[in-house]
Design a protein around this motif. Sequence first.
Motif, PDB file in Angstrom:
ATOM      1  N   GLU A  80      18.748  97.494  64.540  1.00 57.49           N
ATOM      2  CA  GLU A  80      18.912  97.581  66.002  1.00 57.49           C
ATOM      3  C   GLU A  80      19.610  99.134  66.087  1.00 57.49           C
ATOM      4  N   ASN A  81      19.238  99.948  67.369  1.00 55.65           N
ATOM      5  CA  ASN A  81      19.538 101.351  67.502  1.00 55.65           C
ATOM      6  C   ASN A  81      20.006 102.171  66.120  1.00 55.65           C
ATOM      7  N   GLY A  82      19.232 101.914  65.293  1.00 55.24           N
ATOM      8  CA  GLY A  82      19.502 102.716  63.846  1.00 55.24           C
ATOM      9  C   GLY A  82      20.512 102.146  62.848  1.00 55.24           C
ATOM     10  N   GLU A  83      20.849 100.975  63.163  1.00 50.68           N
ATOM     11  CA  GLU A  83      21.788 100.215  62.344  1.00 50.68           C
ATOM     12  C   GLU A  83      20.938  99.069  61.744  1.00 50.68           C
ATOM     13  N   VAL A  84      21.602  98.654  60.501  1.00 54.85           N
ATOM     14  CA  VAL A  84      21.319  97.435  59.913  1.00 54.85           C
ATOM     15  C   VAL A  84      22.183  96.500  60.143  1.00 54.85           C
ATOM     16  N   ILE A  85      21.777  95.167  60.904  1.00 49.49           N
ATOM     17  CA  ILE A  85      22.722  94.114  61.153  1.00 49.49           C
ATOM     18  C   ILE A  85      22.293  92.859  60.326  1.00 49.49           C
ATOM     19  N   ILE A  86      23.061  92.165  59.745  1.00 50.36           N
ATOM     20  CA  ILE A  86      22.687  90.746  58.992  1.00 50.36           C
ATOM     21  C   ILE A  86      23.237  89.664  59.955  1.00 50.36           C
ATOM     22  N   TYR A  87      22.323  88.794  60.402  1.00 51.33           N
ATOM     23  CA  TYR A  87      22.621  87.813  61.318  1.00 51.33           C
ATOM     24  C   TYR A  87      22.589  86.357  60.288  1.00 51.33           C
ATOM     25  N   GLY A  88      23.333  85.438  60.841  1.00 54.78           N
ATOM     26  CA  GLY A  88      23.489  84.007  60.080  1.00 54.78           C
ATOM     27  C   GLY A  88      24.039  83.930  58.707  1.00 54.78           C
ATOM     28  N   MET A  89      24.778  85.138  58.361  1.00 53.20           N
ATOM     29  CA  MET A  89      25.401  85.057  57.015  1.00 53.20           C
ATOM     30  C   MET A  89      26.919  84.233  57.246  1.00 53.20           C
ATOM     31  N   HIS A  90      26.933  83.210  56.585  1.00 53.46           N
ATOM     32  CA  HIS A  90      28.090  82.302  56.622  1.00 53.46           C
ATOM     33  C   HIS A  90      29.261  82.803  55.771  1.00 53.46           C
ATOM     34  N   ILE A  91      30.223  83.082  56.129  1.00 55.87           N
ATOM     35  CA  ILE A  91      31.567  83.302  55.599  1.00 55.87           C
ATOM     36  C   ILE A  91      32.703  82.488  56.066  1.00 55.87           C
ATOM     37  N   SER A  92      33.081  81.503  55.242  1.00 53.35           N
ATOM     38  CA  SER A  92      34.118  80.443  55.597  1.00 53.35           C
ATOM     39  C   SER A  92      35.298  80.946  55.902  1.00 53.35           C
ATOM     40  N   PRO A  93      35.989  80.494  57.103  1.00 52.95           N
ATOM     41  CA  PRO A  93      37.149  81.016  57.369  1.00 52.95           C
ATOM     42  C   PRO A  93      38.365  80.941  56.446  1.00 52.95           C
ATOM     43  N   TYR A  94      39.005  82.059  56.279  1.00 56.39           N
ATOM     44  CA  TYR A  94      40.021  82.038  55.093  1.00 56.39           C
ATOM     45  C   TYR A  94      41.059  80.941  55.665  1.00 56.39           C
ATOM     46  N   GLU A  95      41.328  79.978  54.825  1.00 59.03           N
ATOM     47  CA  GLU A  95      42.467  78.950  54.771  1.00 59.03           C
ATOM     48  C   GLU A  95      43.705  79.642  55.172  1.00 59.03           C
ATOM     49  N   LYS A  96      44.413  80.652  54.562  1.00 59.17           N
ATOM     50  CA  LYS A  96      45.734  81.031  54.780  1.00 59.17           C
ATOM     51  C   LYS A  96      45.640  82.077  56.035  1.00 59.17           C
ATOM     52  N   GLY A  97      44.582  82.283  56.640  1.00 59.68           N
ATOM     53  CA  GLY A  97      44.436  83.284  57.447  1.00 59.68           C
ATOM     54  C   GLY A  97      45.003  82.658  58.933  1.00 59.68           C
ATOM     55  N   ASN A  98      45.054  83.139  60.015  1.00 54.66           N
ATOM     56  CA  ASN A  98      45.678  82.770  61.255  1.00 54.66           C
ATOM     57  C   ASN A  98      44.794  83.248  62.403  1.00 54.66           C
ATOM     58  N   ILE A  99      45.489  84.255  63.224  1.00 50.13           N
ATOM     59  CA  ILE A  99      44.591  84.738  64.314  1.00 50.13           C
ATOM     60  C   ILE A  99      43.674  85.923  63.652  1.00 50.13           C
ATOM     61  N   PHE A 100      43.622  86.103  62.658  1.00 52.01           N
ATOM     62  CA  PHE A 100      42.913  87.432  62.036  1.00 52.01           C
ATOM     63  C   PHE A 100      41.673  86.914  61.576  1.00 52.01           C
ATOM     64  N   ASN A 101      41.525  85.600  61.535  1.00 46.73           N
ATOM     65  CA  ASN A 101      40.170  84.926  61.048  1.00 46.73           C
ATOM     66  C   ASN A 101      38.988  85.051  62.003  1.00 46.73           C
ATOM     67  N   LYS A 102      37.900  85.810  61.686  1.00 51.91           N
ATOM     68  CA  LYS A 102      36.734  85.977  62.519  1.00 51.91           C
ATOM     69  C   LYS A 102      35.676  84.823  62.462  1.00 51.91           C
ATOM     70  N   ASP A 103      34.889  84.981  63.714  1.00 55.37           N
ATOM     71  CA  ASP A 103      33.647  84.010  63.663  1.00 55.37           C
ATOM     72  C   ASP A 103      33.087  83.772  62.307  1.00 55.37           C
ATOM     73  N   PRO A 104      32.727  82.717  61.657  1.00 51.62           N
ATOM     74  CA  PRO A 104      32.071  82.928  60.546  1.00 51.62           C
ATOM     75  C   PRO A 104      30.579  83.041  60.326  1.00 51.62           C
ATOM     76  N   LEU A 105      29.996  83.170  61.467  1.00 53.32           N
ATOM     77  CA  LEU A 105      28.537  83.467  61.676  1.00 53.32           C
ATOM     78  C   LEU A 105      28.375  84.877  62.473  1.00 53.32           C
ATOM     79  N   ARG A 106      29.459  85.633  62.666  1.00 57.76           N
ATOM     80  CA  ARG A 106      29.282  86.880  63.490  1.00 57.76           C
ATOM     81  C   ARG A 106      28.372  87.652  62.958  1.00 57.76           C
ATOM     82  N   PRO A 107      27.414  88.477  63.500  1.00 50.97           N
ATOM     83  CA  PRO A 107      26.622  89.532  62.914  1.00 50.97           C
ATOM     84  C   PRO A 107      27.502  90.467  62.307  1.00 50.97           C
TER      85      PRO A 107
END
Length: 155
Positions: free
Chosen positions: A54-81
């Motif tokens: 998209e727009n000359g950028e390669v984006i991966i969708y649906g790659m699941h990275i589980s949230p880091y247990e010791k992370g807090n507000i810094f955890n991102k959405d596990p399925l974000r592009p």
Amino acid sequence: MGKESKKLIANNKKAFHDYFIEDKYETGISLAGTEVKSLRMGKCSVKESFIRIENGEVIIYGMHISPYEKGNIFNKDPLRPRKLLMHKYEINKIAGKMAEKGYTVVPLQVYFKGSLVKVEIALARGKKLYDKRQDIAKKDMRRESEREFKVRNLS
């Protein structure tokens, strides 16, 4: 550069079953800090993921990275592009091939190369049902011949 270790995090065996793999590319991936920590613990899945340009950028969708247990507000959405990092000429080459009928880009594996997270992606063509049946028949024949060879060598 010295010899860098390649530590596999996740791979996509289903891609080899569903597609004919044409070209492989090694790409970097744009991640947050807590995502890298989660990957170090092996919490990643690329089974349902797919790639779009998209727009000359390669984006991966649906790659699941589980949230880091010791992370807090810094955890991102596990399925974000997530953005994959590639050279412009490679992106243009892939985009040209994807414009042809039947071509797609699939992720094959995610791994650490030294301290960097890399994603191996492949330009692939979809298999028809009869192609899959042929592959299964070939595997069965190879397995059978190996079994016979083993029996012959044991006696």
